[in-house]
Write an enzyme that holds these catalytic residues in place. Structure first.
Site, short mmCIF file in Angstrom:
data_model
loop_
_atom_site.label_atom_id
_atom_site.label_comp_id
_atom_site.label_asym_id
_atom_site.label_seq_id
_atom_site.Cartn_x
_atom_site.Cartn_y
_atom_site.Cartn_z
N TYR A 188 -13.97 44.13 -37.59
CA TYR A 188 -13.22 43.19 -38.42
C TYR A 188 -12.03 42.65 -37.64
O TYR A 188 -11.19 43.40 -37.16
CB TYR A 188 -12.74 43.90 -39.68
CG TYR A 188 -12.07 43.00 -40.67
CD1 TYR A 188 -12.79 42.39 -41.68
CD2 TYR A 188 -10.70 42.74 -40.59
CE1 TYR A 188 -12.18 41.56 -42.59
CE2 TYR A 188 -10.08 41.91 -41.50
CZ TYR A 188 -10.83 41.32 -42.49
OH TYR A 188 -10.22 40.49 -43.39
N GLU B 274 23.55 38.77 -43.77
CA GLU B 274 24.41 37.67 -44.19
C GLU B 274 25.73 38.16 -44.79
O GLU B 274 26.75 37.51 -44.69
CB GLU B 274 23.66 36.84 -45.24
CG GLU B 274 23.65 35.36 -45.00
CD GLU B 274 22.71 34.98 -43.86
OE1 GLU B 274 23.18 34.27 -42.96
OE2 GLU B 274 21.53 35.40 -43.85
N GLU C 232 26.79 28.52 -39.95
CA GLU C 232 27.81 29.19 -40.74
C GLU C 232 27.26 29.48 -42.13
O GLU C 232 26.24 28.94 -42.54
CB GLU C 232 29.06 28.29 -40.87
CG GLU C 232 28.73 26.94 -41.44
CD GLU C 232 29.96 26.08 -41.66
OE1 GLU C 232 31.01 26.65 -42.01
OE2 GLU C 232 29.86 24.85 -41.50
#
Lengths: 279, 279
Positions: A13, A88, A137
């Site tokens: 596979y 972040e 930014e």
DNA sequence: TCAAAAGTGTTTACTATACACCCATGC
DNA sequence: GCATGGGTGTATAGTAAACACTTTTGA
């Protein structure tokens, strides 16, 4: 025997034979920031805000977008979103709520890219935001959503906080039921928001409102200890309507507990600080 | 200028450079079938059932799995689910509700495959089910879910309908909150259910219960015209508790309307047929 | 006649809402 | 003192739950 057969099959596979999309997570980070207070007698009002990043790469270079990134092989979709959120904001223990899958062909001109979107309500007062690798930014934007009940049109306005040059982003979208009965937003106007992120933001806003009371999301937007009035203001800002303090108190008193600490320094009667019992 | 620069960038951008997962949809198709009625004086009881397919390829060859398939480049995730549902049942207008994303590394031994799962409540009385290409056959299984309130363990029992040789599948799972506060099922026992489909079935069952009243899902499980008692039985089967007919009637009467047609042929007072007003 | 569903009425409890009122604080 | 939030009390309206009761049917 069967196990052997299965092993043979798996060896042959080759997953590369099939076409595959890239998969990303996008996160709508919500936070509420208090306004500057002109009147010492009054409590500060809060504004619902979301975190956006300015892209410094193509496509949508210099546009504002939701933070997010590509799914890696060794993580779940949620872990991907947590990782991006942490990059972040530095926060690694936020609650995430899945908003849905955004997979319309052509939504990203780089190719076949689908996104699983999340929302994250956080207490952002002490959070330093920073951009990731594909962002120049990061910045908070006050979010204002209006709904025209007759035309079924949502208008969203985003205006930057804490920046020298004020940035304003706008968009409009019509709500429709799609072929399988789900709400869908069709963006008609868009000024400055990258990709299909307007739709994601609107879905996130709807999900936030829906899950606010049933799922205790309001507490995520506050520090661990808070007054009942602070909690009420969170509800008011998100539901966008005033609540009666006496009734609100009775409604939520069963899901919080006293800390014993009493707030000081306000020009009115000091309040008890409470904490969330966590249902 | 900028547009030119963007075009150059996109030309150079090669999405093949990054690792990508295969993406599938899995669908939990719910339907309620009436039992044989031994007592003419009583209304037939219904059993909540889901549609499973028996796999005729590896991995999990000969195990039972949810219908589903790979996302194609020209369709949305929902369209993929609709397509798969249609292949299996011939229905092309069902309502789909997104359950969530299942993306744990290793969940599929063929490689990196993530799944967006949906649930579809349908009125299955006249539906002929058939297997797709990777399925030997398709069959309805009666679903029974039990919850141990102390240990937080769910047990599910599936038993085939309309088959000469009765098939029984079983599994147990513990509910936990994952790192971002979402409910997650950890399967501890599993007899005959392929992949992580036990988790998907349990999530679907929870979502069905949660959205039943708020989202009008019960009507999807009935023909267009129905009696109030039929609607009540749907609620009772899914919520797994008896309801008082008098109160139920008043509760839902505002969201349905009379058709004017009165049911005949029952050994008790005939009932008005109603239709859903659609909220 | 009888069992069971169809349908109405009523009582009680709980919840939401509105508002009146007093308390405590810093200026 | 006064404006404002902190906190309690209370009246009213709407909803949910429980149950008694009548009606209608086929067997």
């Amino acid at each position: 025997m069967a196990a052997n057969e299965e092993m043979n099959y798996l060896e042959k596979y080759n997953i590369e034979d099939y076409d595959r999309p890239s998969v990303t997570s996008d996160i709508v980070v919500f936070s509420i920031f208090e306004d500057e207070n002109e009147n010492r007698r009054k409590m500060a009002e809060g504004k619902l805000s979301i975190l956006l990043i300015r892209r410094n790469v193509h496509p949508y270079k210099d546009s504002w977008a939701l933070p997010g990134g590509f799914l890696r092989k060794d993580e779940t979709m949620e872990q991907c979103a947590i990782r991006e959120l942490c990059e972040e904001t530095g926060l690694d223990n936020a609650r995430l709520i899945q908003i849905g899958t955004f997979s319309k062909p052509g939504r990203d001109m780089r190719g076949w890219i689908i996104s699983n979107a999340y929302l994250a309500p956080i207490y952002g007062e002490n959070v330093k935001v920073r951009g990731g690798d594909d962002a120049a930014e990061a910045a908070w934007f006050e979010l204002q959503v209006e709904y025209d009940d007759n035309k079924h049109i949502y208008s969203i306005n985003l205006s930057s906080r804490d920046r020298d040059d004020e940035v304003r982003l706008k968009a409009k979208a019509i709500v429709k039921k799609n072929s399988c009965g789900m709400d869908e937003y069709e963006v008609t106007d868009n000024d400055g928001i990258a990709f299909d992120h307007t739709e994601i933001i609107l879905s996130a806003y709807a999900t936030l409102r829906n899950h606010l009371e049933s799922d205790g999301l309001a507490y995520e937007l506050l520090p661990e200890q808070f007054t009942i009035m602070q909690l009420q203001k969170v509800h008011e800002v998100i539901l966008d309507r005033p609540l009666l303090a006496a009734n609100f108190r009775r409604k939520i008193i069963s899901e919080i507990e006293e800390t014993g600490i009493i707030e000081e320094g306000k020009a009115f009667r000091p309040a008890m600080l409470y904490r969330y019992k966590g249902l």
